[in-house]
Structure formats: C-alpha cells, structure tokens
Design an enzyme around this catalytic site. Sequence first.
Site, PDB file in Angstrom:
ATOM      1  N   LYS A  65      -9.486  -1.434   6.892  1.00 19.44           N
ATOM      2  CA  LYS A  65     -10.835  -1.927   6.570  1.00 19.44           C
ATOM      3  C   LYS A  65     -11.910  -1.125   7.311  1.00 19.44           C
ATOM      4  O   LYS A  65     -12.920  -0.775   6.726  1.00 19.44           O
ATOM      5  CB  LYS A  65     -10.984  -3.409   6.968  1.00 19.44           C
ATOM      6  CG  LYS A  65     -10.014  -4.360   6.316  1.00 19.44           C
ATOM      7  CD  LYS A  65     -10.356  -5.796   6.639  1.00 19.44           C
ATOM      8  CE  LYS A  65     -10.237  -6.154   8.112  1.00 19.44           C
ATOM      9  NZ  LYS A  65      -8.880  -6.062   8.681  1.00 19.44           N
ATOM     10  N   ARG A 118     -12.915 -14.674   8.792  1.00 20.04           N
ATOM     11  CA  ARG A 118     -11.460 -14.650   8.998  1.00 20.04           C
ATOM     12  C   ARG A 118     -10.845 -16.021   8.812  1.00 20.04           C
ATOM     13  O   ARG A 118      -9.625 -16.157   8.938  1.00 20.04           O
ATOM     14  CB  ARG A 118     -11.157 -14.160  10.411  1.00 20.04           C
ATOM     15  CG  ARG A 118     -10.720 -12.704  10.486  1.00 20.04           C
ATOM     16  CD  ARG A 118     -10.517 -12.416  11.944  1.00 20.04           C
ATOM     17  NE  ARG A 118      -9.654 -11.322  12.234  1.00 20.04           N
ATOM     18  CZ  ARG A 118     -10.056 -10.095  12.544  1.00 20.04           C
ATOM     19  NH1 ARG A 118     -11.326  -9.791  12.524  1.00 20.04           N
ATOM     20  NH2 ARG A 118      -9.181  -9.170  12.884  1.00 20.04           N
ATOM     21  N   ARG A 153      -2.365   4.078  16.064  1.00 20.86           N
ATOM     22  CA  ARG A 153      -3.821   3.967  16.044  1.00 20.86           C
ATOM     23  C   ARG A 153      -4.419   4.116  17.448  1.00 20.86           C
ATOM     24  O   ARG A 153      -3.934   3.520  18.399  1.00 20.86           O
ATOM     25  CB  ARG A 153      -4.203   2.610  15.460  1.00 20.86           C
ATOM     26  CG  ARG A 153      -5.692   2.425  15.317  1.00 20.86           C
ATOM     27  CD  ARG A 153      -5.992   1.415  14.270  1.00 20.86           C
ATOM     28  NE  ARG A 153      -6.065   0.061  14.816  1.00 20.86           N
ATOM     29  CZ  ARG A 153      -6.641  -0.947  14.162  1.00 20.86           C
ATOM     30  NH1 ARG A 153      -7.156  -0.751  12.969  1.00 20.86           N
ATOM     31  NH2 ARG A 153      -6.669  -2.145  14.689  1.00 20.86           N
ATOM     32  N   ARG A 190      -5.685   0.248  21.689  1.00 20.67           N
ATOM     33  CA  ARG A 190      -6.217  -1.081  21.970  1.00 20.67           C
ATOM     34  C   ARG A 190      -5.109  -1.990  22.479  1.00 20.67           C
ATOM     35  O   ARG A 190      -3.996  -1.939  21.972  1.00 20.67           O
ATOM     36  CB  ARG A 190      -6.825  -1.687  20.694  1.00 20.67           C
ATOM     37  CG  ARG A 190      -8.254  -1.284  20.475  1.00 20.67           C
ATOM     38  CD  ARG A 190      -8.741  -1.590  19.098  1.00 20.67           C
ATOM     39  NE  ARG A 190      -8.377  -2.911  18.598  1.00 20.67           N
ATOM     40  CZ  ARG A 190      -8.745  -3.376  17.410  1.00 20.67           C
ATOM     41  NH1 ARG A 190      -9.490  -2.625  16.612  1.00 20.67           N
ATOM     42  NH2 ARG A 190      -8.385  -4.560  17.005  1.00 20.67           N
ATOM     43  N   ARG A 236      -0.776 -11.060  15.466  1.00 13.55           N
ATOM     44  CA  ARG A 236      -2.020 -10.975  14.679  1.00 13.55           C
ATOM     45  C   ARG A 236      -1.723 -11.072  13.179  1.00 13.55           C
ATOM     46  O   ARG A 236      -2.505 -11.626  12.415  1.00 13.55           O
ATOM     47  CB  ARG A 236      -2.767  -9.674  14.995  1.00 13.55           C
ATOM     48  CG  ARG A 236      -3.347  -9.674  16.393  1.00 13.55           C
ATOM     49  CD  ARG A 236      -3.873  -8.315  16.768  1.00 13.55           C
ATOM     50  NE  ARG A 236      -5.094  -7.971  16.048  1.00 13.55           N
ATOM     51  CZ  ARG A 236      -5.515  -6.739  15.856  1.00 13.55           C
ATOM     52  NH1 ARG A 236      -4.830  -5.713  16.301  1.00 13.55           N
ATOM     53  NH2 ARG A 236      -6.629  -6.521  15.208  1.00 13.55           N
TER      54      ARG A 236
HETATM   55  P1  AMP Z   1     -10.619  -6.554  14.671  1.00 16.61           P
HETATM   56  O1  AMP Z   1     -11.155  -5.376  15.380  1.00 16.61           O
HETATM   57  O2  AMP Z   1     -11.445  -6.950  13.478  1.00 16.61           O
HETATM   58  O3  AMP Z   1      -9.151  -6.422  14.322  1.00 16.61           O
HETATM   59  O4  AMP Z   1     -10.724  -7.794  15.692  1.00 16.61           O
HETATM   60  C1  AMP Z   1     -10.046  -7.785  16.937  1.00 16.61           C
HETATM   61  C2  AMP Z   1      -9.932  -9.201  17.478  1.00 16.61           C
HETATM   62  O5  AMP Z   1     -11.244  -9.766  17.644  1.00 16.61           O
HETATM   63  C3  AMP Z   1      -9.211 -10.189  16.565  1.00 16.61           C
HETATM   64  O6  AMP Z   1      -7.812 -10.127  16.713  1.00 16.61           O
HETATM   65  C4  AMP Z   1      -9.797 -11.513  17.046  1.00 16.61           C
HETATM   66  O7  AMP Z   1      -9.235 -11.910  18.276  1.00 16.61           O
HETATM   67  C5  AMP Z   1     -11.242 -11.132  17.322  1.00 16.61           C
HETATM   68  N1  AMP Z   1     -12.079 -11.325  16.099  1.00 16.61           N
HETATM   69  C6  AMP Z   1     -12.758 -10.360  15.403  1.00 16.61           C
HETATM   70  N2  AMP Z   1     -13.402 -10.889  14.358  1.00 16.61           N
HETATM   71  C7  AMP Z   1     -13.118 -12.212  14.363  1.00 16.61           C
HETATM   72  C8  AMP Z   1     -13.474 -13.296  13.520  1.00 16.61           C
HETATM   73  N3  AMP Z   1     -14.231 -13.118  12.422  1.00 16.61           N
HETATM   74  N4  AMP Z   1     -12.996 -14.530  13.843  1.00 16.61           N
HETATM   75  C9  AMP Z   1     -12.236 -14.738  14.944  1.00 16.61           C
HETATM   76  N5  AMP Z   1     -11.857 -13.752  15.761  1.00 16.61           N
HETATM   77  C10 AMP Z   1     -12.284 -12.495  15.493  1.00 16.61           C
END
Ligand code: AMP
Length: 215
Positions: free
Chosen positions: A13, A88, A127, A160, A171
């Site tokens: 994404k 989410r 990654r 990360r 996740r």
């Molecule tokens: P991402 O970079 O989008 O994969 O987000 C990394 C982490 O941030 C996720 O695994 C969640 O812990 C937190 N996170 C990001 N966006 C959200 C969201 N919309 N709702 C809840 N947690 C989020």
Amino acid sequence: MRLILLGAPGAGKGTQAEMLTKLYDIPCISTGNIFREHISKNTELGQKAKAYMDEGKLVPDSLVIELVKSRITQDDCKNGMIFDGFPRTIPQAEALDVMLKELNIPIDFVVNVEVADELIIERMAGRTVCPSCGASYHKVNKPSKVSGKCDLCSADLIQREDDKAETVKKRLDVYHEQTEPLIEYYRGQGKLVDVDGVGAVEEVRDRVKTALGVK
Ligand code: AMP
C-alpha cells in the site's frame, strides 16, 4: 480525489500511495508514519502508540480517529487525500464516514490490494525503511541505490521492529480479524476496487491506474 488503500500489512500500500500522491498531487495520510514520527519525537501520543505497535496490535480507535480528524482539516487536504493504513477497523471506517459527511467530501474509491499471507511474510523479511524520512525499500524488489542507505536523505536504513517475523504473523492475524471486514463494508458502498498486488511494483501500479480509470 479521495482514496483509501486497503490491504494486509506488507501488501504494498505504501509504495502505491507514493505513486498516487504524485499522480494526483494530493497528500498521503499514513497513520503508521504519523505514529512513527511521534515515536521518534517521543511525544505522549508516540509513547502510547509504541506499546501497541511493537506487539503488532492496533492502536486504540479513539487515538487514531482524533489524529485523522485533525489531519484531514489541514489546508493541503482540500483537493483530496490518500489514506494508507486507515481505516483499519469498522468503528474507524464509520467515524471516517461521519467526518467526511460533515465536510461534505465523500470517498471516491477504496483500492483493495490483494496479496496472500505467505508472500507477505517473505516480503516483509526484506523490507527496510529510512528512520529519518520514512521512505521504504526492499532488498530484492526495490533496493536503494547504495546498499543500506536512503536514496533521499542518505540515512542508514533499518528493519522496522514490527516487520520481524513473529510480529508480522501477529499483524496478519489482526488484519484478518479486524481490518478484512472493511472489504465488505466498502463493497457494500459500491466503492471497492480489487487489485492483484502480486508482481513488480510497476505492474501493480498499472493495475491500480487501470482500476481507477487513469490512462
Ligand atoms: P503501518 O505502517 O500502516 O503498517 O502501521 C504500523 C502500526 O501502526 C500498526 O501495526 C498499528 O499498530 C499502528 N497503526 C497504524 N495505523 C493504524 C490504524 N488505522 N489503527 C490502529 N493502529 C494503527
């Protein structure tokens, strides 16, 4: 143009969001990147979010919704925005619907990037991200020009914490349980377009463009 990018963590994404933000000249709102910025600045929100993120759990809806509320009313969002990693959960999607209704700006499309779990686990292992500017790379699919260094700001790239194998599995479970129901939510609104996320970045990009009716 107002777009949501939906898909499992590691489905690509973020990479497609980078392309779309240039194509439409609108900002990308990545809640994950915003949380990481807060963590690097050690803010109160950052400290709260980090505990959930490191465990592969979702940050509570109330924190995420407040964050997005203040972000979408900023000036640079007036011509549209791309949501990457938000919403989410169903409550987040419902809250977004309310916010956008108040602002009288509906979502145009929800792009669902589809990739099987096994491939995601493989992808996440390679990654890396830039801790300084947030750019993302992949050792095989999208290598930086100089190994281990960011193309944009030359900082040392890192993996990360939440991309480590055990956390990735967690996740993915969270994704299937809490985020996947959004596919039917937006299909029901007639806004969902499915895109096969397997293949080279450019191939997926072309599929996204076709799905959005871009020549
Ligand atoms: P991402 O970079 O989008 O994969 O987000 C990394 C982490 O941030 C996720 O695994 C969640 O812990 C937190 N996170 C990001 N966006 C959200 C969201 N919309 N709702 C809840 N947690 C989020």
